[in-house]
Motif scaffolding. Sequence first.
Motif, PDB file in Angstrom:
ATOM      1  N   ILE A   6       0.876  -1.240  -0.010  1.00  0.00           N
ATOM      2  CA  ILE A   6       0.067  -0.015   0.043  1.00  0.00           C
ATOM      3  C   ILE A   6       1.131   1.170   0.054  1.00  0.00           C
ATOM      4  O   ILE A   6       1.413   1.618   0.827  1.00  0.00           O
ATOM      5  CB  ILE A   6      -1.025  -0.047   1.109  1.00  0.00           C
ATOM      6  CG1 ILE A   6      -1.951  -1.305   0.936  1.00  0.00           C
ATOM      7  CG2 ILE A   6      -1.524   1.184   1.391  1.00  0.00           C
ATOM      8  CD1 ILE A   6      -2.796  -1.366   2.493  1.00  0.00           C
ATOM      9  N   ARG A  91      -6.984   3.649   3.872  1.00  0.00           N
ATOM     10  CA  ARG A  91      -5.731   3.069   4.244  1.00  0.00           C
ATOM     11  C   ARG A  91      -6.014   1.673   5.206  1.00  0.00           C
ATOM     12  O   ARG A  91      -5.563   0.828   4.748  1.00  0.00           O
ATOM     13  CB  ARG A  91      -4.595   3.882   4.627  1.00  0.00           C
ATOM     14  CG  ARG A  91      -4.177   4.814   3.626  1.00  0.00           C
ATOM     15  CD  ARG A  91      -2.919   5.796   4.260  1.00  0.00           C
ATOM     16  NE  ARG A  91      -2.805   6.513   5.208  1.00  0.00           N
ATOM     17  CZ  ARG A  91      -3.180   7.742   5.386  1.00  0.00           C
ATOM     18  NH1 ARG A  91      -3.255   8.390   4.181  1.00  0.00           N
ATOM     19  NH2 ARG A  91      -3.023   8.446   6.480  1.00  0.00           N
ATOM     20  N   LYS A  92      -6.709   2.299   6.115  1.00  0.00           N
ATOM     21  CA  LYS A  92      -7.127   1.064   7.096  1.00  0.00           C
ATOM     22  C   LYS A  92      -8.170   0.164   6.336  1.00  0.00           C
ATOM     23  O   LYS A  92      -8.042  -1.075   6.715  1.00  0.00           O
ATOM     24  CB  LYS A  92      -8.032   1.963   8.202  1.00  0.00           C
ATOM     25  CG  LYS A  92      -8.310   1.364   9.297  1.00  0.00           C
ATOM     26  CD  LYS A  92      -9.037   1.975  10.557  1.00  0.00           C
ATOM     27  CE  LYS A  92      -9.163   1.209  11.805  1.00  0.00           C
ATOM     28  NZ  LYS A  92     -10.024   2.105  12.849  1.00  0.00           N
ATOM     29  N   LYS A  95      -6.119  -2.090   4.260  1.00  0.00           N
ATOM     30  CA  LYS A  95      -5.326  -3.079   5.073  1.00  0.00           C
ATOM     31  C   LYS A  95      -6.100  -4.119   5.955  1.00  0.00           C
ATOM     32  O   LYS A  95      -5.632  -5.240   5.909  1.00  0.00           O
ATOM     33  CB  LYS A  95      -4.689  -2.008   6.232  1.00  0.00           C
ATOM     34  CG  LYS A  95      -3.879  -2.753   7.242  1.00  0.00           C
ATOM     35  CD  LYS A  95      -3.128  -1.905   8.187  1.00  0.00           C
ATOM     36  CE  LYS A  95      -2.115  -2.622   8.924  1.00  0.00           C
ATOM     37  NZ  LYS A  95      -1.676  -1.841  10.203  1.00  0.00           N
ATOM     38  N   GLN A  96      -7.252  -3.696   6.108  1.00  0.00           N
ATOM     39  CA  GLN A  96      -8.248  -4.623   6.829  1.00  0.00           C
ATOM     40  C   GLN A  96      -8.592  -5.704   5.744  1.00  0.00           C
ATOM     41  O   GLN A  96      -8.569  -6.942   5.902  1.00  0.00           O
ATOM     42  CB  GLN A  96      -9.497  -4.007   7.413  1.00  0.00           C
ATOM     43  CG  GLN A  96     -10.549  -4.678   7.902  1.00  0.00           C
ATOM     44  CD  GLN A  96     -11.790  -4.120   8.587  1.00  0.00           C
ATOM     45  OE1 GLN A  96     -11.445  -2.817   8.738  1.00  0.00           O
ATOM     46  NE2 GLN A  96     -12.866  -4.749   8.552  1.00  0.00           N
ATOM     47  N   GLU A  99      -5.790  -8.146   5.281  1.00  0.00           N
ATOM     48  CA  GLU A  99      -5.603  -9.019   6.574  1.00  0.00           C
ATOM     49  C   GLU A  99      -6.669  -9.995   6.799  1.00  0.00           C
ATOM     50  O   GLU A  99      -6.411 -11.296   7.000  1.00  0.00           O
ATOM     51  CB  GLU A  99      -5.791  -8.080   7.984  1.00  0.00           C
ATOM     52  CG  GLU A  99      -4.368  -7.251   8.080  1.00  0.00           C
ATOM     53  CD  GLU A  99      -4.528  -6.347   9.340  1.00  0.00           C
ATOM     54  OE1 GLU A  99      -5.490  -5.978   9.786  1.00  0.00           O
ATOM     55  OE2 GLU A  99      -3.441  -5.637   9.631  1.00  0.00           O
ATOM     56  N   ILE A 105       1.035  -7.552   4.333  1.00  0.00           N
ATOM     57  CA  ILE A 105       0.853  -6.204   3.825  1.00  0.00           C
ATOM     58  C   ILE A 105       1.978  -5.343   4.192  1.00  0.00           C
ATOM     59  O   ILE A 105       2.786  -5.744   5.312  1.00  0.00           O
ATOM     60  CB  ILE A 105      -0.397  -5.642   4.700  1.00  0.00           C
ATOM     61  CG1 ILE A 105      -1.527  -6.289   4.659  1.00  0.00           C
ATOM     62  CG2 ILE A 105      -0.365  -4.090   4.427  1.00  0.00           C
ATOM     63  CD1 ILE A 105      -2.463  -6.223   5.813  1.00  0.00           C
ATOM     64  N   GLN A 106       2.424  -4.323   3.211  1.00  0.00           N
ATOM     65  CA  GLN A 106       3.402  -3.677   3.510  1.00  0.00           C
ATOM     66  C   GLN A 106       3.064  -2.251   3.130  1.00  0.00           C
ATOM     67  O   GLN A 106       2.725  -1.989   2.084  1.00  0.00           O
ATOM     68  CB  GLN A 106       4.882  -3.893   2.633  1.00  0.00           C
ATOM     69  CG  GLN A 106       6.005  -3.040   2.876  1.00  0.00           C
ATOM     70  CD  GLN A 106       6.651  -3.151   4.461  1.00  0.00           C
ATOM     71  OE1 GLN A 106       7.133  -4.142   4.964  1.00  0.00           O
ATOM     72  NE2 GLN A 106       6.413  -1.823   5.234  1.00  0.00           N
ATOM     73  N   LEU A 107       3.216  -1.372   3.882  1.00  0.00           N
ATOM     74  CA  LEU A 107       2.912  -0.035   3.893  1.00  0.00           C
ATOM     75  C   LEU A 107       4.050   0.786   3.422  1.00  0.00           C
ATOM     76  O   LEU A 107       5.242   0.675   3.863  1.00  0.00           O
ATOM     77  CB  LEU A 107       2.032   0.956   4.947  1.00  0.00           C
ATOM     78  CG  LEU A 107       0.974   0.399   5.705  1.00  0.00           C
ATOM     79  CD1 LEU A 107       0.565   1.057   6.879  1.00  0.00           C
ATOM     80  CD2 LEU A 107      -0.048   0.702   4.660  1.00  0.00           C
ATOM     81  N   GLU A 155       0.670   3.985  11.814  1.00  0.00           N
ATOM     82  CA  GLU A 155       0.922   3.562  10.656  1.00  0.00           C
ATOM     83  C   GLU A 155       2.132   3.570   9.995  1.00  0.00           C
ATOM     84  O   GLU A 155       2.701   2.913   9.270  1.00  0.00           O
ATOM     85  CB  GLU A 155       0.048   4.736   9.432  1.00  0.00           C
ATOM     86  CG  GLU A 155      -1.381   4.427   9.584  1.00  0.00           C
ATOM     87  CD  GLU A 155      -1.882   5.608   8.604  1.00  0.00           C
ATOM     88  OE1 GLU A 155      -2.386   5.116   7.476  1.00  0.00           O
ATOM     89  OE2 GLU A 155      -2.042   6.745   8.825  1.00  0.00           O
TER      90      GLU A 155
END
Length: 168
Positions: A6, A91-92, A95-96, A99, A105-107, A155
């Motif tokens: 992301i 973003r959340k 990510k959710q 998951e 995941i990699q921000l 984050e």
Amino acid sequence: MSKIHIVFGPQGAGKSTYSKKLADEVKGIHLGIDNWMWKLYGDDLPKSMNLKWIMERVERCEKLIWELSEDISNRGCDVILDLGFTKQEKRKLFKQLAEENGKEIQLHYVSAKHPIRRKRVLDRNVNRGKTFSFEVTPGMFDFMEGEFHKPTESELMNAVIIDTNPKE
């Protein structure tokens, strides 16, 4: 195991340039919102700025991009999501989604100083290089500046942080 990357940051920070480079490095697939929006809806853009119209179409693209991301990831390939991710909630959400589907995941937070970013965006309008999708007017740039949610400490805790300011 494949990863969902992301990539986020304010406009003009270099997200697309970084995302494409990352895709080459990890042999992943880069999916960028600007390209999707412009190719699907560019000819239909309203003459005056209509944020509601734009955001409805961004949402449609994001849903399709997520479905494609899952499929690519299930086949063992990294996915680099270059969707702007200006809002913390977005973003959340992504990510959710990752998951919930058992994806790693990699921000990646890409940043640069405001004057540098503004100049890049306005220069991109003129040069129309590899990362150009559509013209961003100074007014659009200023509006979008107010839309970006700075990342929280949590984050950034495990994020890759990229500073694209020119070296002095």
